[in-house]
Design an enzyme around this catalytic site. Structure first.
Site, PDB file in Angstrom:
ATOM      1  N   HIS A   1       4.164  -9.465  -3.460  1.00 28.37           N
ATOM      2  CA  HIS A   1       3.002  -7.986  -3.830  1.00 28.37           C
ATOM      3  C   HIS A   1       2.555  -8.344  -5.825  1.00 28.37           C
ATOM      4  O   HIS A   1       3.645  -7.999  -7.004  1.00 28.37           O
ATOM      5  CB  HIS A   1       4.109  -6.663  -3.536  1.00 28.37           C
ATOM      6  CG  HIS A   1       4.212  -7.158  -2.376  1.00 28.37           C
ATOM      7  ND1 HIS A   1       4.655  -5.863  -1.847  1.00 28.37           N
ATOM      8  CD2 HIS A   1       4.128  -7.668  -1.684  1.00 28.37           C
ATOM      9  CE1 HIS A   1       4.708  -5.786  -0.154  1.00 28.37           C
ATOM     10  NE2 HIS A   1       4.460  -7.613  -0.027  1.00 28.37           N
TER      11      HIS A   1
ATOM     12  N   ARG B   1       0.913  -8.564  13.646  1.00 31.85           N
ATOM     13  CA  ARG B   1       0.745  -8.516  12.314  1.00 31.85           C
ATOM     14  C   ARG B   1       0.256 -10.252  12.226  1.00 31.85           C
ATOM     15  O   ARG B   1       0.687 -10.635  12.484  1.00 31.85           O
ATOM     16  CB  ARG B   1       1.380  -7.946  10.836  1.00 31.85           C
ATOM     17  CG  ARG B   1       0.571  -8.242  10.227  1.00 31.85           C
ATOM     18  CD  ARG B   1       1.600  -7.271   8.522  1.00 31.85           C
ATOM     19  NE  ARG B   1       3.103  -7.660   8.658  1.00 31.85           N
ATOM     20  CZ  ARG B   1       4.055  -7.170   8.913  1.00 31.85           C
ATOM     21  NH1 ARG B   1       4.271  -6.222   9.777  1.00 31.85           N
ATOM     22  NH2 ARG B   1       5.973  -7.953   8.686  1.00 31.85           N
TER      23      ARG B   1
ATOM     24  N   GLU C   1      -1.793 -12.366   8.705  1.00 36.78           N
ATOM     25  CA  GLU C   1      -1.965 -11.929   7.977  1.00 36.78           C
ATOM     26  C   GLU C   1      -1.933 -13.613   7.019  1.00 36.78           C
ATOM     27  O   GLU C   1      -1.246 -14.743   7.166  1.00 36.78           O
ATOM     28  CB  GLU C   1      -0.718 -11.625   6.912  1.00 36.78           C
ATOM     29  CG  GLU C   1      -0.428 -11.899   5.432  1.00 36.78           C
ATOM     30  CD  GLU C   1       1.114 -11.176   4.890  1.00 36.78           C
ATOM     31  OE1 GLU C   1       1.683 -11.662   5.421  1.00 36.78           O
ATOM     32  OE2 GLU C   1       0.881 -10.631   3.852  1.00 36.78           O
TER      33      GLU C   1
ATOM     34  N   ASP D   1       1.987 -16.066   1.416  1.00 33.52           N
ATOM     35  CA  ASP D   1       3.216 -14.629   2.333  1.00 33.52           C
ATOM     36  C   ASP D   1       1.914 -14.381   3.776  1.00 33.52           C
ATOM     37  O   ASP D   1       0.373 -14.477   3.797  1.00 33.52           O
ATOM     38  CB  ASP D   1       2.220 -13.914   1.738  1.00 33.52           C
ATOM     39  CG  ASP D   1       2.844 -12.180   2.182  1.00 33.52           C
ATOM     40  OD1 ASP D   1       3.455 -12.765   3.614  1.00 33.52           O
ATOM     41  OD2 ASP D   1       2.968 -10.882   1.410  1.00 33.52           O
TER      42      ASP D   1
ATOM     43  N   HIS E   1      -2.645  -6.646  -0.464  1.00 29.03           N
ATOM     44  CA  HIS E   1      -1.837  -6.707  -1.768  1.00 29.03           C
ATOM     45  C   HIS E   1      -1.979  -8.050  -2.492  1.00 29.03           C
ATOM     46  O   HIS E   1      -2.767  -8.824  -1.944  1.00 29.03           O
ATOM     47  CB  HIS E   1      -0.404  -6.387  -1.605  1.00 29.03           C
ATOM     48  CG  HIS E   1       0.674  -7.399  -1.088  1.00 29.03           C
ATOM     49  ND1 HIS E   1       0.908  -9.236  -1.446  1.00 29.03           N
ATOM     50  CD2 HIS E   1       1.216  -7.031   0.623  1.00 29.03           C
ATOM     51  CE1 HIS E   1       1.528  -9.179  -0.390  1.00 29.03           C
ATOM     52  NE2 HIS E   1       1.078  -8.756   0.629  1.00 29.03           N
TER      53      HIS E   1
ATOM     54  N   ASP F   1      32.291 -13.987  -8.545  1.00 30.80           N
ATOM     55  CA  ASP F   1      31.801 -14.796  -9.478  1.00 30.80           C
ATOM     56  C   ASP F   1      31.119 -16.098  -9.035  1.00 30.80           C
ATOM     57  O   ASP F   1      30.159 -16.858  -9.514  1.00 30.80           O
ATOM     58  CB  ASP F   1      32.972 -15.909 -10.280  1.00 30.80           C
ATOM     59  CG  ASP F   1      33.653 -15.990  -9.648  1.00 30.80           C
ATOM     60  OD1 ASP F   1      33.723 -15.956  -8.339  1.00 30.80           O
ATOM     61  OD2 ASP F   1      34.726 -17.413  -9.985  1.00 30.80           O
TER      62      ASP F   1
ATOM     63  N   ASP G   1       6.869 -13.183   9.593  1.00 30.05           N
ATOM     64  CA  ASP G   1       6.672 -13.173   8.567  1.00 30.05           C
ATOM     65  C   ASP G   1       7.121 -13.851   7.524  1.00 30.05           C
ATOM     66  O   ASP G   1       8.559 -13.541   6.875  1.00 30.05           O
ATOM     67  CB  ASP G   1       6.663 -10.914   7.804  1.00 30.05           C
ATOM     68  CG  ASP G   1       5.724 -11.009   6.462  1.00 30.05           C
ATOM     69  OD1 ASP G   1       5.683 -11.976   5.735  1.00 30.05           O
ATOM     70  OD2 ASP G   1       5.018  -9.604   6.342  1.00 30.05           O
TER      71      ASP G   1
ATOM     72  N   HIS H   1      10.170  -4.257   7.789  1.00 38.66           N
ATOM     73  CA  HIS H   1      10.086  -5.053   7.282  1.00 38.66           C
ATOM     74  C   HIS H   1      12.215  -5.362   7.688  1.00 38.66           C
ATOM     75  O   HIS H   1      12.766  -4.937   6.578  1.00 38.66           O
ATOM     76  CB  HIS H   1      10.973  -4.272   5.242  1.00 38.66           C
ATOM     77  CG  HIS H   1       9.205  -4.208   4.869  1.00 38.66           C
ATOM     78  ND1 HIS H   1       9.183  -3.648   3.715  1.00 38.66           N
ATOM     79  CD2 HIS H   1       8.249  -4.997   4.375  1.00 38.66           C
ATOM     80  CE1 HIS H   1       8.063  -3.871   3.237  1.00 38.66           C
ATOM     81  NE2 HIS H   1       7.585  -4.604   3.459  1.00 38.66           N
TER      82      HIS H   1
ATOM     83  N   GLU I   1      -4.248  -8.606   5.881  1.00 39.04           N
ATOM     84  CA  GLU I   1      -2.095  -8.324   7.126  1.00 39.04           C
ATOM     85  C   GLU I   1      -2.572  -7.144   7.843  1.00 39.04           C
ATOM     86  O   GLU I   1      -1.499  -6.530   7.705  1.00 39.04           O
ATOM     87  CB  GLU I   1      -1.066  -8.740   6.215  1.00 39.04           C
ATOM     88  CG  GLU I   1      -1.377  -7.472   5.273  1.00 39.04           C
ATOM     89  CD  GLU I   1      -0.176  -8.070   4.879  1.00 39.04           C
ATOM     90  OE1 GLU I   1       0.933  -7.988   5.194  1.00 39.04           O
ATOM     91  OE2 GLU I   1       0.563  -8.231   2.912  1.00 39.04           O
TER      92      GLU I   1
ATOM     93  N   HIS J   1      -0.039   1.175   7.824  1.00 36.92           N
ATOM     94  CA  HIS J   1       0.775   0.335   6.552  1.00 36.92           C
ATOM     95  C   HIS J   1      -1.043  -0.353   6.031  1.00 36.92           C
ATOM     96  O   HIS J   1      -2.214   0.351   6.898  1.00 36.92           O
ATOM     97  CB  HIS J   1       1.688  -1.472   5.984  1.00 36.92           C
ATOM     98  CG  HIS J   1       0.854  -2.621   7.060  1.00 36.92           C
ATOM     99  ND1 HIS J   1      -0.059  -3.439   6.888  1.00 36.92           N
ATOM    100  CD2 HIS J   1       1.499  -2.444   8.474  1.00 36.92           C
ATOM    101  CE1 HIS J   1       0.298  -4.164   7.525  1.00 36.92           C
ATOM    102  NE2 HIS J   1       1.231  -3.526   9.145  1.00 36.92           N
TER     103      HIS J   1
ATOM    104  N   TYR K   1       1.581  -1.371  15.926  1.00 35.83           N
ATOM    105  CA  TYR K   1       3.414  -1.507  16.312  1.00 35.83           C
ATOM    106  C   TYR K   1       3.470  -0.501  17.022  1.00 35.83           C
ATOM    107  O   TYR K   1       3.142   0.425  17.176  1.00 35.83           O
ATOM    108  CB  TYR K   1       3.884  -1.593  15.207  1.00 35.83           C
ATOM    109  CG  TYR K   1       3.057  -2.669  13.783  1.00 35.83           C
ATOM    110  CD1 TYR K   1       3.605  -3.589  13.594  1.00 35.83           C
ATOM    111  CD2 TYR K   1       2.742  -1.595  13.042  1.00 35.83           C
ATOM    112  CE1 TYR K   1       3.799  -4.538  12.571  1.00 35.83           C
ATOM    113  CE2 TYR K   1       1.797  -2.729  12.528  1.00 35.83           C
ATOM    114  CZ  TYR K   1       2.581  -3.788  12.005  1.00 35.83           C
ATOM    115  OH  TYR K   1       1.613  -4.811  11.032  1.00 35.83           O
TER     116      TYR K   1
END
Ligand SMILES: [Mn+2]
Length: 454
Positions: free
Chosen positions: A373, A420, A422, A282, A366, A51, A271, A254, A396, A362, A400
């Protein structure tokens, strides 16, 4: 700790006023067909365990049009003969339930405090919504969020042919509300921009705090704790689960296990962004945990930074959504060619998905707003969107070099490096404004800050 490092985090900008929310409702009512009913169902609650529920986050459309942040709510806007009326269904006051889950806003209070013409109990939605539907020709409704609302809409559409034959009224078309709402939300108002700027400022302070607290061997979750502690300390919360990846973990786009130590000599990629009144930041930064880039790390970092600056320079009215991405790709491809990491031989070939795409897999941007996003079509009619003042997008680029990858033979020199960078960029009349500009990113700035408070 968490005080903002010279950034003023004390003044939360004003939330959108009732007037602004009303004007958004009026705009959407003018965009949809005449004799329409637009229905917005708030996000359902979701169970974490037994719950215990996950912390509740209202749907961005509900925040955008009503500023209502509680569950079990359904909002309707009708446009009949050019007249707009709004109606909000909410849980009624209930002492027993309020004792457990908190005070509710009554129907009268809701009508006074929120931009609505009428509030009704969610318990009466079946009959009231059915009668609203009877008076509407077009229904804008996204299915799948509420079984009850879906059933009432289905019943109304099934009844239609009979009803229309008799009276000439009744819903005939079911339309998707998302494209029309997305067009409105894509253009940010001054109020929204101020909130996003504040969200970026708290995000920047959090990144700076983590840089200052850093030491070799620090666990990824300890860095996450500093970042998210700073969000909470400043009246915010994360806008998406924080990614903190040291060494090879930074090459998982991610990654969010955040459970390894960041070892001496490794880069850490963070990130992480927060939200204020629903408006997201972001931000990604990548830096050496011990405060000093190795030669190889510095070469690749500077290349990603150069590509990011090239992409930001393309952020201006009249450029297309693809221009920053292409600018970033060009710099990265040329850099990897010069380093002998990809073979070209032409820049065109180096920019292909087979070559550059092996290390930069990538997109560069965005939209960002109430959703990280955010909504908005990137290529209407299959042509890249022309950027306009008031749009906000991320920039961004990254590179890699996952040592774990079985598909590519990576030189030991580069293996285990993921980078990265961003920022969140507002398109202005004359160019752009980097909302997350308070967050350091040059090699010199990073090296002077990292570990300074550890
Ligand atoms: Mn992003």
């Amino acid at each position: 700790m968490f005080e903002g490092h010279g950034l003023d985090l004390s003044q939360t900008p004003d939330h959108p006023t009732i007037d602004e929310l009303r004007s958004r409702q009026l705009k959407i009512a003018n965009v949809v067909e005449n004799d329409s009913l637009l229905i917005i169902v708030n996000n359902p609650e979701s169970i974490r365990s037994a719950d215990v529920e996950y912390p509740y986050r209202a749907s961005s459309d509900m925040l955008y049009f009503v500023g209502w942040s509680k569950p079990d709510a359904v909002f309707c806007i009708s446009n009949r003969g050019g007249e707009m009326k709004s109606l909000l269904f909410i849980p009624p006051r209930d002492t027993l339930k309020e004792t457990w889950t908190g005070l509710r806003i009554g129907l009268d209070e809701a009508t006074n405090q929120f931009p609505i013409d009428r509030a009704e109990s969610i318990e009466d939605i079946t009959d009231i919504l059915a009668s609203e539907l009877e008076k509407s020709t077009n229904v804008y409704h996204q299915r799948g969020l509420s079984d009850i609302v879906d059933r009432v809409v289905d019943d109304a559409l099934l009844e239609t042919s009979r009803m229309r034959q008799r009276t000439g009224f009744g819903p005939a078309n079911l339309c998707d509300p998302r494209p029309v709402i997305a067009e409105l939300r894509l253009m940010k108002s001054e109020t929204e921009i101020a909130l996003m700027r504040h969200s970026c400022r708290i995000g920047s302070a959090a990144h700076i705090e983590s840089m200052q607290q850093a030491f070799s061997g620090m666990a990824e979750y300890q860095i996450q704790a500093v970042i998210e502690g700073c969000f909470i300390h400043n009246g915010s919360q994360w806008s998406y689960p924080s990614i903190v990846g040291g060494g090879d973990n930074a090459t998982i786009l991610h990654y969010n296990e955040n459970n390894s130590p960041v070892n001496d000599g490794e880069l850490v990629l963070i990130d992480a962004g927060c939200e204020i009144a629903g408006y997201a930041s972001d931000i990604t930064r990548t830096w050496p945990i011990n405060g000093k880039f190795t030669e190889a790390q510095a070469i690749l970092y500077q290349l990603v930074l150069d590509s990011q600056m090239a992409a930001i320079s393309m952020c201006k009215p009249g450029a297309t959504f693809d221009d920053p991405h292409n600018a970033a790709k060009k710099v990265l491809a040329q850099g990897l060619l010069d380093l002998g990491i990809i073979s070209g031989p032409t820049l065109e070939e180096a920019m292909s998905s087979e070559q550059l795409g092996t290390y930069f897999m990538h997109r560069t941007s965005h939209w960002i707003g109430l959703d990280v996003h955010d909504v908005g079509v990137y290529a209407p009619d299959d042509t890249p969107r022309i950027l306009e003042s008031g749009m906000v997008l991320t920039i961004e680029p990254g590179l890699y070099f996952g040592a774990w990858r079985p598909d590519v033979d990576i030189d030991e020199k580069w293996a285990g490096i993921g980078i990265r960078i961003e920022d969140d960029v507002l398109i202005t009349e004359n160019g752009c404004d980097v909302l997350s500009d308070d967050c350091p990113k040059t090699i010199a700035d990073l090296e002077s800050i990292i570990g300074s408070a550890a």
